[in-house]
Design an enzyme around this catalytic site. Structure first.
Site, short mmCIF file in Angstrom:
data_model
loop_
_atom_site.label_atom_id
_atom_site.label_comp_id
_atom_site.label_asym_id
_atom_site.label_seq_id
_atom_site.Cartn_x
_atom_site.Cartn_y
_atom_site.Cartn_z
N TYR A 33 2.86 -0.53 3.30
CA TYR A 33 1.57 -0.98 3.85
C TYR A 33 0.57 -1.23 2.71
O TYR A 33 -0.32 -2.08 2.81
CB TYR A 33 1.04 0.04 4.87
N LYS A 60 -7.75 -1.03 5.33
CA LYS A 60 -8.04 -0.36 6.61
C LYS A 60 -8.92 0.87 6.37
O LYS A 60 -9.75 1.21 7.22
CB LYS A 60 -6.74 0.05 7.32
#
Ligand code: NAD
Length: 258
Positions: A158, A165
């Protein structure tokens, strides 16, 4: 009662029928909201046609191009909302981007350009949307974004999107604090992994999904509709006391230690 009749809701981030934003738009429509759709334009106009055809059954009263990397397009989108609707009640920020190279392998290989692009599109855009909400939600409203567990814990591959995020989730809190006195609520949904165009760029996404199916308390992943339902709740008066929060819609996966 959950009733969004008379509410103007602008939804961003629909690319196709797998998009989380598509699940959200359908549920907002079901609850009676008047919809506007903003899509990412491409050179050939294909995205416009595709998103227009998909969203037609929801009778959107606004259909606008918006590439968040282009300030002119963002300003034009909010100007069109003001002209057509006068006020905005609900704004759905459901977009993100990182290059495929950035979503696999070692995090320390992230390039400056890849880092800038991921953070600009995926996190700075919420600041832009916060500004738009502040100006247009003159009777209060709800700004909602989408995030993922990889912003608070390490999820293999990720990488830079996790950093984006993390920034995004902190922006939710800063914007909630700033906009609260205007009765504008700002929240995020942290969704479990769902197969979409964006998630297919993440290395090993299928393994992530299978892992959730094996470990999560509900023993399955979530659907776009479930995320759409939670989004509709957060944007409704039923959630009038909720702001600055991240709601996990992930079959409970995030509570597990192992
Ligand atoms: P998706 O590919 O359907 O949606 C991503 C959207 O971002 C697309 O509509 C795309 O057009 C838009 N976008 C990309 N660059 C843009 C730009 N410069 N300007 C405007 N729009 C741009 O994928 P999705 O999974 O539905 O993603 C929606 C949101 O949900 C993202 O924030 C994503 O990080 C988040 N999310 C996804 C998952 C998942 O597993 N799919 C899980 C948690 C959170």
């Amino acid at each position: 009662m959950l009733n969004l009749t008379g509410k103007n809701a602008l939804v961003t981030g629909i690319a196709n029928n797998r998009s989380i934003a598509w699940g959200i738009a359908q549920q907002l429509h079901k609850a009676g909201a008047n919809l506007g759709i903003a899509y990412l334009p491409d050179d050939r106009g294909r995205a416009e046609t595709k998103v227009q055809e998909l969203t037609e059954p929801l009778n959107p009263s606004l259909f606008l191009p918006c590439n968040v990397q282009d300030d002119g397009q963002v300003d034009a989108m909010f100007a069109a909302v003001k002209e057509k609707w006068g006020k905005l009640d609900i704004l759905i920020h459901c977009l993100a981007f990182a290059g495929k190279d950035e979503l696999t392998g070692d995090f320390s290989n992230t390039t400056r350009a890849g880092y800038d692009r991921a953070l600009e599109i995926s996190a700075f855009s919420l600041v832009q949307f916060g500004r738009g909400a502040k100006a247009l939600m003159t009777e209060g409203g709800s700004l909602l974004t989408l995030t993922y567990l990889g912003g608070v814990r390490v999820v293999p591959n990720y990488n830079v999107m996790g950093v984006a995020k993390a920034a995004l989730e902190m922006e939710v809190r800063y914007l909630a604090a700033e906009l609260g006195p205007q009765n504008i609520r700002v929240n995020g949904i942290s969704a479990g992994p769902i197969r979409t165009l964006a998630s297919s760029a993440i290395g090993g996404i299928l393994d992530m999904i299978h892992h959730v199916e094996a470990i999560a308390p509900l023993r399955r992943t979530v659907t776009q509709t479930e995320v759409g339902n939670a989004a509709t709740f957060l944007c409704s008066d039923l959630a009038s006391g909720v702001t600055g929060q991240i709601l996990y819609v992930d079959s409970g996966y995030s509570i597990m230690g192992m």
